[in-house]
Design a protein around this motif. Sequence first.
Motif, PDB file in Angstrom:
ATOM      1  N   ALA A  31      73.323  22.497 -59.032  1.00 57.16           N
ATOM      2  CA  ALA A  31      73.152  23.925 -59.455  1.00 57.16           C
ATOM      3  C   ALA A  31      72.762  24.920 -58.344  1.00 57.16           C
ATOM      4  CB  ALA A  31      71.525  23.850 -60.193  1.00 57.16           C
ATOM      5  N   GLN A  34      76.363  25.779 -57.326  1.00 57.88           N
ATOM      6  CA  GLN A  34      76.862  26.919 -58.195  1.00 57.88           C
ATOM      7  C   GLN A  34      76.118  28.101 -58.146  1.00 57.88           C
ATOM      8  OE1 GLN A  34      76.009  24.871 -62.088  1.00 57.88           O
ATOM      9  NE2 GLN A  34      78.104  23.722 -62.145  1.00 57.88           N
ATOM     10  N   LEU A  38      77.437  32.773 -56.512  1.00 58.66           N
ATOM     11  CA  LEU A  38      77.057  33.769 -57.585  1.00 58.66           C
ATOM     12  C   LEU A  38      76.175  34.810 -57.102  1.00 58.66           C
ATOM     13  CD1 LEU A  38      77.558  34.884 -60.421  1.00 58.66           C
ATOM     14  CD2 LEU A  38      75.731  33.295 -61.104  1.00 58.66           C
ATOM     15  N   ALA A  58      82.789  31.499 -56.343  1.00 58.65           N
ATOM     16  CA  ALA A  58      81.854  31.195 -57.552  1.00 58.65           C
ATOM     17  C   ALA A  58      82.551  30.528 -58.677  1.00 58.65           C
ATOM     18  CB  ALA A  58      81.166  32.321 -58.243  1.00 58.65           C
ATOM     19  N   LEU A  59      83.805  30.889 -58.984  1.00 54.75           N
ATOM     20  CA  LEU A  59      84.706  30.257 -60.098  1.00 54.75           C
ATOM     21  C   LEU A  59      84.918  28.716 -59.615  1.00 54.75           C
ATOM     22  CD1 LEU A  59      86.214  30.314 -62.752  1.00 54.75           C
ATOM     23  CD2 LEU A  59      87.908  31.454 -61.568  1.00 54.75           C
ATOM     24  N   PHE A  62      82.046  26.408 -59.569  1.00 58.77           N
ATOM     25  CA  PHE A  62      81.947  26.116 -60.921  1.00 58.77           C
ATOM     26  C   PHE A  62      82.663  24.976 -61.673  1.00 58.77           C
ATOM     27  CE2 PHE A  62      82.398  26.900 -65.613  1.00 58.77           C
ATOM     28  CZ  PHE A  62      81.134  26.243 -66.043  1.00 58.77           C
ATOM     29  N   SER A  65      82.373  21.570 -59.641  1.00 56.70           N
ATOM     30  CA  SER A  65      81.031  21.049 -60.094  1.00 56.70           C
ATOM     31  C   SER A  65      80.682  20.631 -61.601  1.00 56.70           C
ATOM     32  CB  SER A  65      79.638  21.906 -59.839  1.00 56.70           C
ATOM     33  OG  SER A  65      79.672  23.259 -60.731  1.00 56.70           O
ATOM     34  N   LEU A  66      81.683  20.971 -62.402  1.00 55.71           N
ATOM     35  CA  LEU A  66      81.751  20.332 -63.542  1.00 55.71           C
ATOM     36  C   LEU A  66      81.725  19.157 -63.881  1.00 55.71           C
ATOM     37  CD1 LEU A  66      83.692  22.808 -66.019  1.00 55.71           C
ATOM     38  CD2 LEU A  66      81.420  22.233 -66.127  1.00 55.71           C
ATOM     39  N   ASN A  69      78.557  17.214 -62.681  1.00 51.29           N
ATOM     40  CA  ASN A  69      77.609  17.122 -63.916  1.00 51.29           C
ATOM     41  C   ASN A  69      77.948  16.041 -64.892  1.00 51.29           C
ATOM     42  OD1 ASN A  69      75.809  19.121 -63.135  1.00 51.29           O
ATOM     43  ND2 ASN A  69      77.245  20.821 -63.704  1.00 51.29           N
TER      44      ASN A  69
END
Length: 123
Positions: A31, A34, A38, A58-59, A62, A65-66, A69
């Motif tokens: 988190a 991510q 941002l 940031a993109l 994200f 990091s998917l 997760n």
Amino acid sequence: MPEKQKFIWLFFSVSGRVGRAAFFLGGLLVAVVQAFPLYRFLLSPEGSPESVMWSMLALIAFIASLWSNIALAVKRLHDLDKPGLAALILFVPVISLVVFLVLCLFPGQPGPNRYGRYPDSPA
């Protein structure tokens, strides 16, 4: 196992089991990874090259990091002796928060199970 390999296993592998604390702390790190770009994007002047750079970072953060997760959730589900495919429920907006809390709060199965001998180790 060397620390670098443990780090790679924790965030990028779906084999083995992970306990509640490692799941929560790993999720917290993801988190932060991510949120930082941002945050920097929101601080930069609108339309500036800096804002474009931070929005792209940031993109990228994200998207990268998917997988982390998913890998954390799969290993946490393995600790509960559940199939990793159930991690897909984390993509359902309202349900994902409830599932995350369940994964953080419910203890794993004591002793070995079909996904590994001990939590916080590869299978």
